[in-house]
Design an enzyme around this catalytic site. Sequence first.
Site, PDB file in Angstrom:
ATOM      1  N   HIS A   1      34.737  26.431  10.511  1.00  0.00           N
ATOM      2  CA  HIS A   1      34.554  25.481   9.374  1.00  0.00           C
ATOM      3  C   HIS A   1      33.304  25.846   8.823  1.00  0.00           C
ATOM      4  CE1 HIS A   1      33.368  20.905   9.017  1.00  0.00           C
ATOM      5  NE2 HIS A   1      34.673  20.991   8.524  1.00  0.00           N
TER       6      HIS A   1
ATOM      7  N   HIS B   1      46.478  10.382   8.498  1.00  0.00           N
ATOM      8  CA  HIS B   1      45.569  10.370   9.364  1.00  0.00           C
ATOM      9  C   HIS B   1      45.187   9.283  10.420  1.00  0.00           C
ATOM     10  CE1 HIS B   1      42.265  13.897  10.600  1.00  0.00           C
ATOM     11  NE2 HIS B   1      42.978  13.172  11.356  1.00  0.00           N
TER      12      HIS B   1
ATOM     13  N   ASN C   1      31.685   5.336   4.676  1.00  0.00           N
ATOM     14  CA  ASN C   1      31.673   6.828   4.379  1.00  0.00           C
ATOM     15  C   ASN C   1      31.455   7.757   5.499  1.00  0.00           C
ATOM     16  OD1 ASN C   1      29.041   7.821   4.584  1.00  0.00           O
ATOM     17  ND2 ASN C   1      28.469   5.979   3.552  1.00  0.00           N
TER      18      ASN C   1
ATOM     19  N   GLU D   1      43.690  25.915   9.848  1.00  0.00           N
ATOM     20  CA  GLU D   1      42.240  25.800   9.529  1.00  0.00           C
ATOM     21  C   GLU D   1      41.619  26.276  10.745  1.00  0.00           C
ATOM     22  OE1 GLU D   1      41.401  21.528   8.791  1.00  0.00           O
ATOM     23  OE2 GLU D   1      43.112  21.103   7.713  1.00  0.00           O
TER      24      GLU D   1
ATOM     25  N   GLU E   1      47.763  16.513   9.450  1.00  0.00           N
ATOM     26  CA  GLU E   1      47.220  15.410  10.242  1.00  0.00           C
ATOM     27  C   GLU E   1      48.097  14.176  10.224  1.00  0.00           C
ATOM     28  OE1 GLU E   1      44.857  15.443  12.664  1.00  0.00           O
ATOM     29  OE2 GLU E   1      43.864  17.176  12.482  1.00  0.00           O
TER      30      GLU E   1
ATOM     31  N   PHE F   1      30.073  15.219   5.305  1.00  0.00           N
ATOM     32  CA  PHE F   1      31.144  15.839   6.176  1.00  0.00           C
ATOM     33  C   PHE F   1      32.252  16.713   4.963  1.00  0.00           C
ATOM     34  CE2 PHE F   1      34.682  16.671   9.345  1.00  0.00           C
ATOM     35  CZ  PHE F   1      33.806  17.355  10.224  1.00  0.00           C
TER      36      PHE F   1
ATOM     37  N   ASP G   1      41.183  14.111   3.977  1.00  0.00           N
ATOM     38  CA  ASP G   1      39.519  14.019   3.855  1.00  0.00           C
ATOM     39  C   ASP G   1      38.943  14.642   2.654  1.00  0.00           C
ATOM     40  OD1 ASP G   1      36.876  14.673   4.551  1.00  0.00           O
ATOM     41  OD2 ASP G   1      37.227  16.270   5.991  1.00  0.00           O
TER      42      ASP G   1
ATOM     43  N   ASN H   1      36.847  10.504   5.650  1.00  0.00           N
ATOM     44  CA  ASN H   1      37.448  11.513   6.453  1.00  0.00           C
ATOM     45  C   ASN H   1      38.856  11.088   6.973  1.00  0.00           C
ATOM     46  OD1 ASN H   1      38.575  13.695   7.853  1.00  0.00           O
ATOM     47  ND2 ASN H   1      37.139  13.848   9.088  1.00  0.00           N
TER      48      ASN H   1
END
Length: 971
Positions: A500, A383, A582, A497, A424, A586, A163, A64
């Site tokens: 979720h 990010h 990792n 966003e 981001e 997610f 991500d 991510n």
Amino acid sequence: MHAVIRPDTVSPALPLDGSWRFQLLPAPEAPLAGRWAEIDVPGCWTVQDFDDIHGVNDLPQYTNIQMPWPELPPRVPAANPTGVFERDLDLPAEWAGRRIVLHIGAAESVLTATFNGTPVGIGKDSHLAGEFDVTDAARPGERNTVRLTVVKWSDATFIEDQDQWWHGGITRPVRLYATNPLHLADVQITADASGGLSVALSVRTTADGGILPSGWTVSGVLETASGPLEIAADQDFADACTASGRVSDFLGEARLNAAVPAVQPWSAEIPALYDLTVRLHHPDGTLADESRQRIGFRDVKIAGTDLLVNGVRVYIRGVNRHDFHPLTGRVVTPDDLRADLNLLKAYGFNAVRTSHYPPDPALLGLTDELGFYVVDEADIESHEHAHEIADDPRYLAAFTDRVSRMALRDKNHPSIIIWSLGNESDYGANHDAAAGWLRRYDPTRPIQYEGAIKDDEGHWDKPQTASDILCPMYASIEAITAHARSGRQTMPLIQCEYSHAMGNSNGTLAEYWQAIESTPGLQGGFIWEFWDHGILQRLDGKDGKAPGRPAGPAADPAAYADGVTAPGYRWAYGGDFGDTPNDGNFCADGVVFPDRTPKPAMAEHRELAAPVRLELTPEGEVRVTNHQHFRDLSWLTAQWRLEAGGTAPADLPDLAPGASAVIPLPPVAEALATLRVTSADGTLVCTPQLTLRPDDRDLLTRADAVGISSVSPIPLDDDGLLVHPLFASAPTLSVWRAPTDNDRWGGIAERWQAQGLDAVQRKLVSVERRAGRVAVLAEYTTDCAGTIRHEQVITPLVRADGLSGLLIEETAVLPDALTDVPRVGTVFETVPGLTTLDWYGHGPGETYPDRRASDPVGHHRSSVDALFTPYLRPQESGGRNAVRHFALAGPGVAGATIHLDAPRQVSVTRYRAADLAAAAHHDELVPRAACVVHLDAAHRGLGTASCGPDTLPRYLIGPGTYHWSWTLFPA
Ligand code: IPT
């Protein structure tokens, strides 16, 4: 980059997709071997099976925020998988004298190209095309060789830190095409809702030393309802281009203008498109080049805190969409793209954010055609190193390049209503530079960028120049409504966003929409996200359980169906390919499973987007409203759904957008009025429901039972547990659920575990028999949160029809330390053989206390197996909300009917909560022969705490006394 779309007749193309020679090198400097493997283009080498000559073994990796390796910008690791793709092709002899262009739809990451050994170019954006003029290197009429070298990691990787899975390969189609040397270099179209049309053309030539000949002309034709409309160049154009023959480029100087009468404006509801052809003519009038596009006439404006499309404040019911496919990794075909969008349409979505990079242009053709508002996002996400990179001048050119090339390519799509500078990446000078270019280049669309609107205090008042939309992510209902009411709001608020969708999620979506539809300044948002990014993985080894390679594009079509993998496969997430570091599951956070099967949250969204709304007037009449912006209701048909079964006719009145009218109810007096609204092809659009009077007649009341039976005493075992032919495991107290992804990632499940709620110890305190009934008192000890007192009072009943049954009245007292538990209720397991559930409550889909708009209350039937939702990582699922009564049945087995004292959360599955919590993938679950039945006095909401707010306080379960009761009779 440009937006010219040539028909084959004018510009022949040679598709180069298919099998290519291939070698995967461990690093760009590594020498090529003497032999080649074969690989498919487009395709990711990370998921395809090929002869790995150099033993690189580069599989998908999921991270991510964190980068996949520790180097700092702009350095990259020495191990840098590099794919060399090569193929031969026969160039038509007729292409001699033409300008020849090599087009690579997308390659990740760094692309270099050679043509017949001559270097022709380099490209870096993994999600935009590279085009290289290969005219000088090409040999028409002969065999030619093209080589594409794709290096996985580069300085640009630091701004592609999205991500998602890391892949390598060529992910969009490759082709060669030929144009006339005198050609259209670009076409920029502006078309407004009142019919104003303006086309700016730029022209170039590769002949005559790049000097344009004098006397070339342009023309245009628009197909309208009343026939073709010829568009002539304006006055200035003729002067500008014929007088001066020594200009090598025109940008926007050749211009076609028209006022088109009676246009149908484009909107997501009415996506009216018009075919526009523009032509470039040689000085002798013959055709030199042509571009054809489907255009839409529409306006986008911001007025105060409203975003207006054609003057109307439209709601943005959006979703974030990545390029994803469970077999190919990232390669999506036009058919896939259409299927994605059709599915979104069917579930009430009207907007897409192309998170987090420009999509295949085919997607934008489809959003124009099918009707979606699009936020087109540049391929910039830095990010992990966001703060350094936003102001790092070494990345300035990359930022402006990525933003400008997106706009240059996509500007003519009516569906794009907003540009996004990326995701981001903090906020810095590089964003302002890109925004500055964009504002001048395309003044017709607003810009958004979440990083620019954020400030440290969580306020959104920070002065900035890079966002016209207030587009926070995962802001709570309280935060957005407070801002909208604060008097400080200056921009439309549309969350980039929110909600979720990880696992069993999207709790409180209904409350978000109540807030949005009732608060000026709030206009919607984009759910995170469309896909669960589960890659189909083979399971190998003797036991068929050893994690293998990606199944890849050639996988057996029977390897999955309805969201579930067949034996020998699983949906892989981060870590499953041995990828480190990792971020686990997610990446499984979409409203659809990896194979595009809708998760229950999709149905929730569909109902919340209902174009037809019902409301009970104070006079007790039913009022229907057209809740659309541009359309009437003529595309819909409706029927009343009767509780007793069957349907009754319902006529939808002729209503303009926003209008409402009273409609008659069917002549059947029922507690609920449920309208089933479908589109012309029978697709369900919404099912609005009204409660006309309390529908409690089905609930358990003491009056239902004629009396307390005086038969033999109620059998209990030594632990005071009820013995009954239905139960393989007797009813006990349950205060735990298998953590959902929200419970887990939100840190809530950890608290439950610390309190020992997953393993409370039952201790019998007393059994008291009085007048035929029995009272059983037990204590359940937690780890550090005290003791829960639980009492069951069991009474034998006999019904009017002579059937004997039981009434079970339960009380649980939760100590003060238990401030937030997942559930309080009863759990039992049945004898094997029960296969069908009939129930009266929300259905047919899965519902929870804070996600139950999807399914109206009614009578439903399902196989027990089908009740369970196969979330990628097993968790609490399969619940049905507000159940009043239910019956379990099976062939040759005595079933049972259970009535509840109030509408309760019920689940009937093949799994204990502990089974679910212990499994990391759905395919690890072993269904039990029993039904595991939960009747909950209270069940915690789902919320969205895996990324964003938890459920609302009203859906939490705290300390205190809980009473619930139920009856059990033979079916
Ligand atoms: C946000 C990202 O923009 C998105 O790509 C995805 O990672 C999402 O979160 C979570 O699934 S960023 C997060 C730090 C709020």
